[in-house]
Design a protein around this motif. Structure first.
Motif, PDB file in Angstrom:
ATOM      1  N   ASP A 298       4.874  -2.387  -1.459  1.00 60.21           N
ATOM      2  CA  ASP A 298       4.190  -1.542  -2.452  1.00 60.21           C
ATOM      3  C   ASP A 298       4.061  -0.109  -1.955  1.00 60.21           C
ATOM      4  O   ASP A 298       4.258   0.843  -2.712  1.00 60.21           O
ATOM      5  CB  ASP A 298       2.799  -2.098  -2.783  1.00 60.21           C
ATOM      6  CG  ASP A 298       2.859  -3.295  -3.713  1.00 60.21           C
ATOM      7  OD1 ASP A 298       3.883  -3.474  -4.410  1.00 60.21           O
ATOM      8  OD2 ASP A 298       1.870  -4.051  -3.739  1.00 60.21           O
ATOM      9  N   LYS A 299       3.747   0.048  -0.667  1.00 58.02           N
ATOM     10  CA  LYS A 299       3.644   1.397  -0.091  1.00 58.02           C
ATOM     11  C   LYS A 299       4.991   2.104  -0.136  1.00 58.02           C
ATOM     12  O   LYS A 299       5.070   3.290  -0.448  1.00 58.02           O
ATOM     13  CB  LYS A 299       3.135   1.324   1.351  1.00 58.02           C
ATOM     14  CG  LYS A 299       1.696   0.918   1.468  1.00 58.02           C
ATOM     15  CD  LYS A 299       1.274   0.814   2.927  1.00 58.02           C
ATOM     16  CE  LYS A 299      -0.128   0.257   3.045  1.00 58.02           C
ATOM     17  NZ  LYS A 299      -0.529   0.049   4.437  1.00 58.02           N
ATOM     18  N   MET A 300       6.050   1.375   0.173  1.00 60.53           N
ATOM     19  CA  MET A 300       7.385   1.961   0.125  1.00 60.53           C
ATOM     20  C   MET A 300       7.750   2.365  -1.302  1.00 60.53           C
ATOM     21  O   MET A 300       8.305   3.428  -1.536  1.00 60.53           O
ATOM     22  CB  MET A 300       8.419   0.985   0.662  1.00 60.53           C
ATOM     23  CG  MET A 300       9.831   1.524   0.633  1.00 60.53           C
ATOM     24  SD  MET A 300      11.004   0.240   1.095  1.00 60.53           S
ATOM     25  CE  MET A 300      12.490   0.954   0.453  1.00 60.53           C
ATOM     26  N   MET A 301       7.426   1.501  -2.251  1.00 56.23           N
ATOM     27  CA  MET A 301       7.766   1.779  -3.648  1.00 56.23           C
ATOM     28  C   MET A 301       7.054   3.028  -4.151  1.00 56.23           C
ATOM     29  O   MET A 301       7.588   3.760  -4.981  1.00 56.23           O
ATOM     30  CB  MET A 301       7.434   0.570  -4.536  1.00 56.23           C
ATOM     31  CG  MET A 301       8.378  -0.571  -4.285  1.00 56.23           C
ATOM     32  SD  MET A 301       8.117  -2.139  -5.177  1.00 56.23           S
ATOM     33  CE  MET A 301       6.805  -1.913  -6.289  1.00 56.23           C
ATOM     34  N   ALA A 302       5.863   3.290  -3.635  1.00 57.38           N
ATOM     35  CA  ALA A 302       5.098   4.453  -4.066  1.00 57.38           C
ATOM     36  C   ALA A 302       5.768   5.763  -3.659  1.00 57.38           C
ATOM     37  O   ALA A 302       5.623   6.777  -4.339  1.00 57.38           O
ATOM     38  CB  ALA A 302       3.685   4.396  -3.505  1.00 57.38           C
ATOM     39  N   THR A 303       6.501   5.735  -2.559  1.00 57.81           N
ATOM     40  CA  THR A 303       7.108   6.976  -2.064  1.00 57.81           C
ATOM     41  C   THR A 303       8.632   6.973  -2.095  1.00 57.81           C
ATOM     42  O   THR A 303       9.243   8.026  -2.061  1.00 57.81           O
ATOM     43  CB  THR A 303       6.660   7.253  -0.609  1.00 57.81           C
ATOM     44  OG1 THR A 303       7.079   6.165   0.220  1.00 57.81           O
ATOM     45  CG2 THR A 303       5.154   7.424  -0.536  1.00 57.81           C
ATOM     46  N   GLN A 304       9.234   5.772  -2.141  1.00 59.30           N
ATOM     47  CA  GLN A 304      10.693   5.682  -2.061  1.00 59.30           C
ATOM     48  C   GLN A 304      11.252   4.697  -3.078  1.00 59.30           C
ATOM     49  O   GLN A 304      12.069   3.827  -2.753  1.00 59.30           O
ATOM     50  CB  GLN A 304      11.111   5.243  -0.657  1.00 59.30           C
ATOM     51  CG  GLN A 304      10.626   6.137   0.445  1.00 59.30           C
ATOM     52  CD  GLN A 304      10.926   5.526   1.808  1.00 59.30           C
ATOM     53  OE1 GLN A 304      11.752   4.646   1.956  1.00 59.30           O
ATOM     54  NE2 GLN A 304      10.236   6.003   2.817  1.00 59.30           N
ATOM     55  N   ALA A 305      10.865   4.836  -4.324  1.00 56.74           N
ATOM     56  CA  ALA A 305      11.310   3.907  -5.365  1.00 56.74           C
ATOM     57  C   ALA A 305      12.832   3.880  -5.479  1.00 56.74           C
ATOM     58  O   ALA A 305      13.424   2.822  -5.714  1.00 56.74           O
ATOM     59  CB  ALA A 305      10.678   4.259  -6.700  1.00 56.74           C
ATOM     60  N   ASP A 306      13.468   5.017  -5.305  1.00 58.75           N
ATOM     61  CA  ASP A 306      14.930   5.060  -5.392  1.00 58.75           C
ATOM     62  C   ASP A 306      15.571   4.218  -4.298  1.00 58.75           C
ATOM     63  O   ASP A 306      16.576   3.546  -4.534  1.00 58.75           O
ATOM     64  CB  ASP A 306      15.438   6.503  -5.303  1.00 58.75           C
ATOM     65  CG  ASP A 306      15.080   7.329  -6.528  1.00 58.75           C
ATOM     66  OD1 ASP A 306      14.769   6.729  -7.578  1.00 58.75           O
ATOM     67  OD2 ASP A 306      15.108   8.558  -6.429  1.00 58.75           O
ATOM     68  N   ALA A 307      14.997   4.240  -3.091  1.00 61.84           N
ATOM     69  CA  ALA A 307      15.531   3.452  -1.985  1.00 61.84           C
ATOM     70  C   ALA A 307      15.414   1.962  -2.294  1.00 61.84           C
ATOM     71  O   ALA A 307      16.341   1.192  -2.031  1.00 61.84           O
ATOM     72  CB  ALA A 307      14.804   3.790  -0.690  1.00 61.84           C
ATOM     73  N   LEU A 308      14.291   1.562  -2.870  1.00 63.61           N
ATOM     74  CA  LEU A 308      14.111   0.156  -3.218  1.00 63.61           C
ATOM     75  C   LEU A 308      15.120  -0.257  -4.281  1.00 63.61           C
ATOM     76  O   LEU A 308      15.741  -1.312  -4.181  1.00 63.61           O
ATOM     77  CB  LEU A 308      12.688  -0.110  -3.705  1.00 63.61           C
ATOM     78  CG  LEU A 308      12.444  -1.539  -4.191  1.00 63.61           C
ATOM     79  CD1 LEU A 308      12.652  -2.538  -3.048  1.00 63.61           C
ATOM     80  CD2 LEU A 308      11.075  -1.675  -4.777  1.00 63.61           C
ATOM     81  N   ASN A 309      15.289   0.566  -5.291  1.00 65.09           N
ATOM     82  CA  ASN A 309      16.265   0.250  -6.340  1.00 65.09           C
ATOM     83  C   ASN A 309      17.663   0.119  -5.769  1.00 65.09           C
ATOM     84  O   ASN A 309      18.433  -0.753  -6.176  1.00 65.09           O
ATOM     85  CB  ASN A 309      16.216   1.287  -7.455  1.00 65.09           C
ATOM     86  CG  ASN A 309      14.939   1.185  -8.259  1.00 65.09           C
ATOM     87  OD1 ASN A 309      14.355   0.116  -8.370  1.00 65.09           O
ATOM     88  ND2 ASN A 309      14.488   2.291  -8.808  1.00 65.09           N
ATOM     89  N   ALA A 310      18.006   0.963  -4.812  1.00 62.82           N
ATOM     90  CA  ALA A 310      19.316   0.883  -4.156  1.00 62.82           C
ATOM     91  C   ALA A 310      19.441  -0.425  -3.382  1.00 62.82           C
ATOM     92  O   ALA A 310      20.498  -1.067  -3.403  1.00 62.82           O
ATOM     93  CB  ALA A 310      19.518   2.086  -3.236  1.00 62.82           C
ATOM     94  N   MET A 311      18.376  -0.835  -2.703  1.00 62.23           N
ATOM     95  CA  MET A 311      18.397  -2.088  -1.954  1.00 62.23           C
ATOM     96  C   MET A 311      18.574  -3.277  -2.894  1.00 62.23           C
ATOM     97  O   MET A 311      19.315  -4.217  -2.597  1.00 62.23           O
ATOM     98  CB  MET A 311      17.126  -2.241  -1.122  1.00 62.23           C
ATOM     99  CG  MET A 311      17.066  -1.281   0.046  1.00 62.23           C
ATOM    100  SD  MET A 311      15.512  -1.170   0.975  1.00 62.23           S
ATOM    101  CE  MET A 311      14.696  -2.696   0.796  1.00 62.23           C
TER     102      MET A 311
END
Length: 106
Positions: free
Chosen positions: A49-62
């Motif tokens: 959740d913390k990652m998604m708050a700042t790096q949503a694009d990175a999560l979508n890429a993963m």
């Protein structure tokens, strides 16, 4: 179970766990102690959740690399662990069980 660029320390630690799992499984299997590893994929946790708050694009890429197309849930990992602890998995020893939505099959 896989490797990626610029993550050597992280990858080494994970691969080390798999080696330790296999070695310990060999050491203890004859005593009836089954040792396996659970290898989770991208699981929806507070850390994520913390990652998604700042790096949503990175999560979508993963998630592009996860054939099932979604995050895993903590309950899914718990279910795999419970199964490994059950008599239903009594012939499994030294195995790395990927619970990853298909990430490692690519």
């Amino acid at each position: 179970m896989v490797a990626g660029p610029k993550r050597g320390t992280y990858q080494a630690s994970k691969h080390g766990v798999l080696g330790l799992t296999k070695s310990a499984a060999l050491d203890y299997a004859a005593r009836g102690i089954r040792i396996n590893a659970v290898c989770p994929g991208i699981i929806h946790t507070a850390m994520l959740d913390k990652m998604m708050a700042t790096q949503a694009d990175a999560l979508n890429a993963m998630l592009q690399n996860v054939p099932i197309g979604r995050l895993g849930r903590p309950e899914e990992i718990a279910s795999a662990v419970l199964w490994l602890c059950s008599s239903e998995a009594s012939f499994m020893v030294g195995h790395a069980l990927a619970v990853d939505g298909g990430y490692t099959i690519r």
